[in-house]
Scaffold this motif. Structure first.
Motif, PDB file in Angstrom:
ATOM      1  N   LYS A   1      -6.405  13.202   7.765  1.00 27.54           N
ATOM      2  CA  LYS A   1      -5.825  13.423   6.442  1.00 27.54           C
ATOM      3  C   LYS A   1      -6.935  13.480   5.393  1.00 27.54           C
ATOM      4  N   VAL A   2      -6.849  14.477   4.517  1.00 32.28           N
ATOM      5  CA  VAL A   2      -7.844  14.589   3.443  1.00 32.28           C
ATOM      6  C   VAL A   2      -7.566  13.523   2.387  1.00 32.28           C
ATOM      7  N   ASN A   3      -8.518  13.399   1.466  1.00 38.30           N
ATOM      8  CA  ASN A   3      -8.437  12.358   0.428  1.00 38.30           C
ATOM      9  C   ASN A   3      -7.033  12.166  -0.138  1.00 38.30           C
ATOM     10  N   PHE A   4      -6.556  10.968  -0.069  1.00 34.40           N
ATOM     11  CA  PHE A   4      -5.278  10.629  -0.702  1.00 34.40           C
ATOM     12  C   PHE A   4      -5.443   9.347  -1.512  1.00 34.40           C
ATOM     13  N   PHE A   5      -4.565   9.172  -2.488  1.00 28.46           N
ATOM     14  CA  PHE A   5      -4.582   7.931  -3.251  1.00 28.46           C
ATOM     15  C   PHE A   5      -3.968   6.814  -2.417  1.00 28.46           C
ATOM     16  N   ARG A   6      -4.562   5.629  -2.571  1.00 31.89           N
ATOM     17  CA  ARG A   6      -3.949   4.433  -2.009  1.00 31.89           C
ATOM     18  C   ARG A   6      -3.677   3.495  -3.172  1.00 31.89           C
ATOM     19  N   ASN A   7      -2.420   3.337  -3.488  1.00 33.12           N
ATOM     20  CA  ASN A   7      -2.066   2.432  -4.571  1.00 33.12           C
ATOM     21  C   ASN A   7      -1.683   1.089  -3.992  1.00 33.12           C
ATOM     22  N   VAL A   8      -2.193   0.039  -4.625  1.00 32.37           N
ATOM     23  CA  VAL A   8      -1.912  -1.312  -4.153  1.00 32.37           C
ATOM     24  C   VAL A   8      -1.388  -2.130  -5.315  1.00 32.37           C
TER      25      VAL A   8
ATOM     26  N   ASN B   1       0.859  -1.187   0.000  1.00 30.61           N
ATOM     27  CA  ASN B   1       0.000   0.000   0.000  1.00 30.61           C
ATOM     28  C   ASN B   1       0.892   1.233   0.000  1.00 30.61           C
ATOM     29  N   VAL B   2       0.744   2.046  -1.017  1.00 31.90           N
ATOM     30  CA  VAL B   2       1.478   3.316  -1.062  1.00 31.90           C
ATOM     31  C   VAL B   2       0.441   4.440  -1.108  1.00 31.90           C
ATOM     32  N   CYS B   3       0.455   5.259  -0.075  1.00 30.03           N
ATOM     33  CA  CYS B   3      -0.560   6.304   0.073  1.00 30.03           C
ATOM     34  C   CYS B   3       0.086   7.651  -0.211  1.00 30.03           C
ATOM     35  N   PHE B   4      -0.539   8.431  -1.065  1.00 34.04           N
ATOM     36  CA  PHE B   4       0.123   9.676  -1.476  1.00 34.04           C
ATOM     37  C   PHE B   4      -0.879  10.700  -1.983  1.00 34.04           C
TER      38      PHE B   4
END
Lengths: 542, 542
Positions: free
Chosen positions: B510-517, B460-463
């Motif tokens: 934290k406001v909306n962030f992408f979670r890449n999996v 999971n990479v959150c950005f």
């Protein structure tokens, strides 16, 4: 016993792919060697290929194509076998035999990677040693048959490999589910309402009790059952066990799950229901839920809905209909009257994977009250059900269910419905009932056979077979004890022979009897004739 | 955007079958016409054939073979498309557009029977308008990819069309399940124990709470929760919502389901767990259950098991590990230490359909205590689990589950395991973690991108992505409000474009962030590079 079904697909075109080895394209994995199930993988199509030669590990799609085509050929052969009366239903082995490996078929997981060729052999063996539930002489379960259209749909579903929780990743399936559920509600007689496909009738019967509990205890999610009133629920003593399970799970307690008496053909007695409701009330308990069954598991009985609904109305009880098995009659103008009054229910379980023949699993819960499922199950997870998506998020159905990820079960029903139309289902249900009447007639006319209950109306036909050796025993107790052992003994022989499968069980004061069920479109009169003859053949020396 | 993947399978051999019409055998349903998804059915292979021309309605298998081959061709094409970077992930339409029909694709159920040709068109359209979850640029869900071997196994499973409740009708699958579960328990570190495959992690997390409740309240099935002590259960505030749901369902109450604080990377704080256990105790409540997560849904965090297990031991609490997402690291010698101490748990949820790439659904519950599931779930239905069968009925697993009928979910894992071996899974998990580290590096080096949390350890990479227009806003509140809208806006464009799918959500403050999996074996570094560029492209004008 067996027929060679292989066709002449043994011309192979040599082709050099971009992968690192040679193989033959389009060749069958079968030779014409005659064997019991004719399912051995013989060709060397895939050479030494490993999973790494498949997509996406390999950049070439060649091996993937050959591998999947071989899998397809194995399946096609299996399907043809399933419908072939000359093939065995199963090649029985005991658990310990399987665990030691049978003719090289080992279930072991060594942790080592096997070649794709071996994987094909595994696929073939797995089908070979399974039970052909689509065989015309498999009468063992409420679900049988192998419907080609819904099978195709299940394959497509697997290839789509998605999840029902959001429109985002399953737009077509989510909308199809809405459409199919609406159609099913209309057939029940509801203009509005709610619904969901879930993994089986048991889960749907579970949902129904949850919905009823939610209605009477709106705070139950938050506060639990500790300070709740002493809820009581009811079902007939012949109801499927999944109607009792919610009492054990939801904190109601089996002691508060009351069996209602049935009449001589297994229908719930409304007067006994009312009596038991009142008995609970005088103990300061709170009756809240009744499950009536349309099509009981063993006898195929239909509880009298209007009378039960009147009692539910009088005492303000949620009425659930477990029509997992009997729901199919909704498709038949001739037999729909079995479920007269079903529109009075609050919720209905209906399994198209049973008499409607859809490939497993396909089970729906229909609810008369719009929004009820969400009120009961919603958890508002905001990593999944974001409210700021760019489409109408009311189509994200995931918050209506107890699950998170949910298998796509609707497509196989939707596609079969498109292929068969209402009339196709109707014709099938009518035919199953008709064939069952034919069986009941045969039983009445065949020496040594006896119906265990009065003439059946649905497709469950329950009967005993008396081997000659016990027909003249006068001591009824002794005869009964001997009869009790007959069905298991014949069943063991059926399975060892692989020629026939019919279920058996005792019920109430009746010793083991066969329960024959017809839901497979492959069944013909000749199979019923075979059934009688085969039971006689297998049991006459007992 | 799109590539023509059709091969040269357009030579058709005329063949006269025994059915009532002519068709072409072995022909492809595709022409080489170039379209967005190239999935239209164009051939007239099946003429006017209807479902009645299929087995078992027709005595000839010819139409069945042509029909299923055409279905197979549609699927093969779809599989190749799924892996094709040049194809779209999806062809987005809004719900109302689908409901009005798109380019002739109507979801309607008219009740009329359609031709088999139309059924093929429906199959094709259903895939065409779906989401290609196997596409190398689908990063949206914890489950992604389209594993060929497990897909083949799911097809075989569909053809076998059986049910897991008894050895009688699923001998091979029932034994396979036992073997696979044993292997999974061994990997966890248990010599003995229990287990089951169920329809998803949510159901397995549900089972775990039931098992714990059964242990502390052995009479709960019979007596319900009304006079039970005030049970309390715990999970981290970042636990999946399915860990809370059992409190709502089982009669415990959400008020007794306590969130434990997490550290700055989302791991449960053991000291807060102990504090909350004691707080409950002083209120005369009865703590009984802790769910620790291995691989949280959003951040991919791993709770510290040994510390949590020590607290569980001290206070006699059932320890469940929700390793639905993180369980895959058990296959990796390099990353297994993320779940150090997992053998101390009482139960573990582990979903091979997530990072192990098995086709949906495949989710296991492993339990350290032999016989626990049966003690909890047994209903002893004697129409199904007859004790006088001729084989060892301890292999009838149906009485261990909450379901009755149960889908065969084991074969796709068993077969993939045979194909890949332990090493195949290990390599895959390691590669996903490595690619995620590559993504995290890229984010750190790319202007406008920012990691939302410290460097991730799992996939999971959150950005965040900051469009140029908001990069220089000094008022943090204003900037934050604007940033909150960026991810949904870019996500909408991703879907409309069909070029990329990444999930997003807010979490805590934290406001909306992408979670890449990353869990798809098709993903390569080039896809990560594309991801960064595409987000920039789609978002730079916001």
């Amino acid at each position: 016993m067996d027929e060679d079904l292989s066709d002449n697909r043994n011309e192979c075109n040599m082709r050099s792919g971009s992968s690192s080895f040679c193989y033959m394209k389009g060749s069958s994995v079968f030779t014409s060697k005659e064997t019991i199930n004719n399912m051995e993988v013989k060709s060397d199509d895939l050479g030494l290929a490993q999973y790494k030669d498949l997509l996406p590990y390999s950049k070439s799609s060649d091996v993937t194509e050959v591998f999947l085509k071989d899998v397809f050929d194995i399946m096609l052969k299996y399907i043809f076998k399933s419908y072939d009366r000359k093939s065995k239903i199963l090649d029985f082995h005991h658990p310990h035999q399987f665990l030691q490996s049978i003719e090289g078929f080992s279930l072991e997981l060594t942790g080592e990677a096997e070649s794709l060729h071996q994987i094909l052999v595994d696929c073939s063996d797995t089908l070979k040693y399974g039970v052909k539930t689509g065989h015309p002489r498999f009468f063992n379960q409420l679900s049988s048959g192998l419907d080609i259209v819904s099978l195709a749909a299940e394959w497509i579903t697997a290839a789509a490999n998605t999840n029902m929780f959001t429109f985002e990743i399953a737009p077509v399936f989510v909308l199809m589910e809405g459409i199919v559920l609406q159609r099913m509600r209309q057939i029940i007689g509801w203009e509005k309402g709610d619904g969901i496909f879930s993994p089986g009738g048991t889960i749907n019967n579970f949902y129904a009790v949850m919905l009823a509990r939610q209605k009477i205890l709106p705070d139950v999610k938050q506060s639990g059952m500790r300070n709740a009133p002493d809820l009581v629920m009811f079902q007939s003593k012949h109801a499927h066990y999944s109607n009792r399970r919610p009492a054990a799970v939801l904190g109601i307690g089996m002691k508060n799950c009351i069996d209602v008496k049935v009449d001589e053909v297994g229908r719930m007695l409304p007067e006994d229901l009312e009596l038991k409701v009142l008995q609970a009330k005088v103990k300061n308990k709170v009756p809240f839920y009744v499950s009536a069954t349309s099509g009981t598991t063993v006898l195929g009985a239909f509880d009298p809905i209007p009378e039960i609904a009147a009692i539910c109305k009088k005492y303000n009880l949620w009425l659930h209909i477990d029509a997992a098995w009997g729901g199919g009659v909704l498709m038949s103008r001739k037999h729909r009257h079995f479920v007269d009054g079903i529109e009075l229910a609050d919720s209905v379980t209906w399994n198209p994977h049973k008499i409607m023949g859809i490939v497993l699993q396909c089970s729906a819960l229909l609810v008369r009250h719009k929004g009820a499922l969400e009120a009961c199950n919603s958890m508002k997870a905001n990593y999944l059900f974001q409210q700021d998506k760019h489409y109408d998020v009311s189509y994200d159905t995931g918050d209506k269910t107890m699950q998170c990820g949910r298998h796509v079960d609707v497509f196989k029903l939707w596609l079969a419905w498109r292929a068969k139309g209402d009339a196709g289902f109707e014709e099938h249900v009518d035919k199953c009932v008709e064939l069952s009447k034919y069986l009941a007639q045969k039983i009445k006319l065949s020496p040594g056979f006896e119906l265990a209950y009065a003439e059946p109306k649905y497709t469950n036909v329950c009967f005993w077979y008396y081997p000659p050796s016990i027909r003249n025993i006068n001591d009824l107790k002794v005869r009964s004890e001997k009869l009790h052992k007959v069905a298991p003994a014949i069943k063991a022989r059926m399975m060892t022979n692989g020629s026939l499968m019919v279920s058996y069980q005792p019920l109430d004061d009746k010793v083991n009897f066969f329960r024959n069920v017809i839901s497979n479109p492959a069944v013909r009169k000749e199979d019923i004739d075979f059934l009688i003859k085969e039971i006689e053949k297998l049991g006459c020396d007992l």
